[in-house]
Design an enzyme around this catalytic site. Structure first.
Site, PDB file in Angstrom:
ATOM      1  N   LYS A   1      14.908 -31.612  17.011  1.00 15.98           N
ATOM      2  CA  LYS A   1      13.800 -31.472  16.056  1.00 15.98           C
ATOM      3  C   LYS A   1      13.218 -30.068  16.154  1.00 15.98           C
ATOM      4  CE  LYS A   1      12.088 -36.272  16.148  1.00 15.98           C
ATOM      5  NZ  LYS A   1      12.298 -36.588  14.740  1.00 15.98           N
TER       6      LYS A   1
ATOM      7  N   ARG B   1      17.433 -46.726  15.161  1.00 15.77           N
ATOM      8  CA  ARG B   1      18.264 -47.824  14.653  1.00 15.77           C
ATOM      9  C   ARG B   1      19.388 -48.162  15.625  1.00 15.77           C
ATOM     10  NH1 ARG B   1      19.326 -44.238   9.382  1.00 15.77           N
ATOM     11  NH2 ARG B   1      17.259 -43.571  10.028  1.00 15.77           N
TER      12      ARG B   1
END
Ligand code: BES
Ligand code: MN
Ligand code: ZN
Length: 490
Positions: A267, A341
């Site tokens: 990020k 996920r």
């Protein structure tokens, strides 16, 4: 753990009001009718309350608002807080009043002189919920006032009974907030598991699965997220069996990424510190289990959390790697920052295989896209089952926790097709929150009622909310507790 503001209860004694020090709160209706204690305060102050409700200013006061009078003549109190509340107020109105009083409390005590037991309980709950400060890492400023909240009400054994389950919710919420606020060097996967294990004292059955056990049962997608970190990945299972023996439980599954750097798909630096809250889903599951145990809920509920840290390193997962899930499906990891996920899919599969639950709800700070779509007002709600979904939406609405249903559908699922594996872990920029939910649905068994809650926008916020200061909110503990009470108890 951050302690709740102490509550104490006294039997109604109108004669005590004159000498009472600190703040005294009384109730009037929007029509200007004074409750019993308000009438006594009015008499002591030579009609000040009556003059207030007769004034033009009172016409602008909305139910749920408070007008404060400082150092009233005729009383020892430092202030009288006149609460405007309709007879048929919503629980949200009462909690809002409590929250405002909680903020007003300052350093002294506050006395709530109230007629109705139900109302007194909700006001006290609002005050306790709002009076939270995370000061563990402040060496001097403890942020917290020392006073107590004193509820004056007739039938005060009734109020104790009415308030007890609410305090259980508050304590669960405080646990969630503490976990979410805690920095990642303190709340490692191990520390998280230890804090959950400590809930055995409350009668919860807690198991901690370590990496070798996870390897054995084939949770490769979960392990692939944590493999770049020095903190070991863990799955913690918390069982509350307060219901009938043999009744299928409700399963709550939480994403517990203690820090999300993005991994090799790193990020950008700006705002990365916020990713200490990426265990928010696991935090809500923990807080809900705590609340259920504290109030001895008559339901079977199992909470499962996947605890991992997403770090880049020499043995971190690479973009392009293919891993096999516990279910057996293979996943091409296009972006290591879509890690939530990968954690959830294995834990959800495990939850269904082991517990055959009556329903399953997962919570996760899953996508930035849900913040683009819904901001910080509503969590995204995805479901394959209208009945369970509507029951949840109703519970969330009653508790004043924003929740908005989002779509699912085959066309979104098609966006997850991979050239070389069964699926890829991202679907592209469009509908990012929906394709994330679609990924999860591939791990929901046919006929399993399921809700996915994307709480990225609501788990931790930059400004105060009605019931919480800025930072972790504990969103979801109240709604899930109510859903259990409405649908899974009695
Ligand atoms: N933990 C983030 C989502 C998030 C973003 C939570 C902002 C709270 C605030 C999640 O793991 C993530 O990085 N999602 C990516 C997915 C993308 C790579 C498909 C995102 O939303 O950008
Ligand atoms: Mn991520
Ligand atoms: Zn994440």
């Amino acid at each position: 753990m951050t302690q709740l503001t102490p509550l104490s209860f006294v039997e109604t004694d109108l004669n005590a009001l004159a000498e009472r020090k600190g703040r005294v709160a009384v109730v009037v209706t929007p029509e200007g009718k004074l409750e019993l204690s308000a009438r006594r305060v009015n008499r002591l102050t030579k009609g000040a309350v009556q003059r207030f409700v007769a004034s033009d200013g009172f016409a602008k006061v909305k139910p749920g608002q408070i007008m404060s009078m400082a150092w009233p003549a005729g009383m020892e109190a430092s202030a009288v807080d006149v609460i405007c509340l309709a007879r048929n107020h919503s629980i949200e109105d009462a909690r809002k009043v409590g929250a405002t009083l909680g903020k007003l409390r300052g350093n002294g005590d506050i006395l709530l002189a109230l007629d109705s037991v139900r109302r007194a309980a909700e006001i006290a709950f609002g005050a306790v919920m709002r009076d939270y400060a995370f000061t563990d890492h402040k060496t001097s400023d403890k942020g917290h006032a020392d006073g107590a909240i004193v509820v004056m009400c007739s039938r005060h054994d009734e109020i104790r009974t009415a308030v007890a389950p609410l305090l259980a919710i508050a304590e669960g919420t405080f646990m969630t907030r503490d976990l979410v606020n805690e920095p990642a060097n303190v709340l490692t996967t191990t520390e998280f598991a230890d804090r959950l294990s400590a809930m055995r004292d409350l009668g919860l059955e807690v198991e901690v699965l370590d990496e070798s056990e996870l390897e054995k049962i084939g949770m490769r997608t979960l392990l692939s997220v944590g493999q770049g970190s020095d903190s070991p990945s863990k799955v913690v299972v918390m069982q509350w069996n307060g219901g009938a023996k043999g009744d299928a439980p409700l399963a709550l599954v939480g994403k517990g990424v203690v820090f999300d750097t993005g991994g090799i798909s790193l990020k950008p630096a700006g705002g990365m510190e916020d990713m200490t809250m990426d265990m928010g889903g696991a935090g809500v599951v923990a807080g809900t289990m705590r609340a259920l145990a504290l109030r001895k809920a008559k339901a079977n509920v199992v909470g499962l959390v996947g605890l991992v840290e997403n770090m880049p390193s020499g043995n971190a997962t690479r973009p392009g790697d293919v891993v096999t899930s516990m279910k057996g499906d293979t996943v091409e990891i296009i972006n290591t920052d879509a890690e939530g996920r990968l954690v959830l899919c294995d834990v959800m599969w495990y939850a269904q295989e082991r517990f055959e639950p009556a329903g399953m709800i997962d919570l996760a700070t899953l996508t930035g896209a849900i913040i683009i779509g819904l901001g910080h007002e509503n969590a995204g709600v995805f479901s394959n089952d209208d009945a369970l979904c509507n029951a949840f939406l109703k519970a969330a609405m009653t508790e004043g926790e924003g929740a908005w249903r989002m779509p699912l559908g085959q066309a979104y699922d098609d966006m997850l097709k991979s050239r070389i594996a069964d699926m890829k872990n991202v679907g592209g920029r469009a509908a990012g929150s929906v394709t994330a939910a679609q990924f999860l649905q591939r791990f929901v068994k046919p006929d399993m009622p399921w809700i996915h809650l994307d709480i990225a926008g609501v788990a931790s916020v930059k400004s105060d909310t009605m019931l919480s200061p800025k930072g972790a909110t504990g969103w979801g503990v109240m709604a899930l507790n109510r859903l259990v009470a409405d649908q899974f108890e009695g």
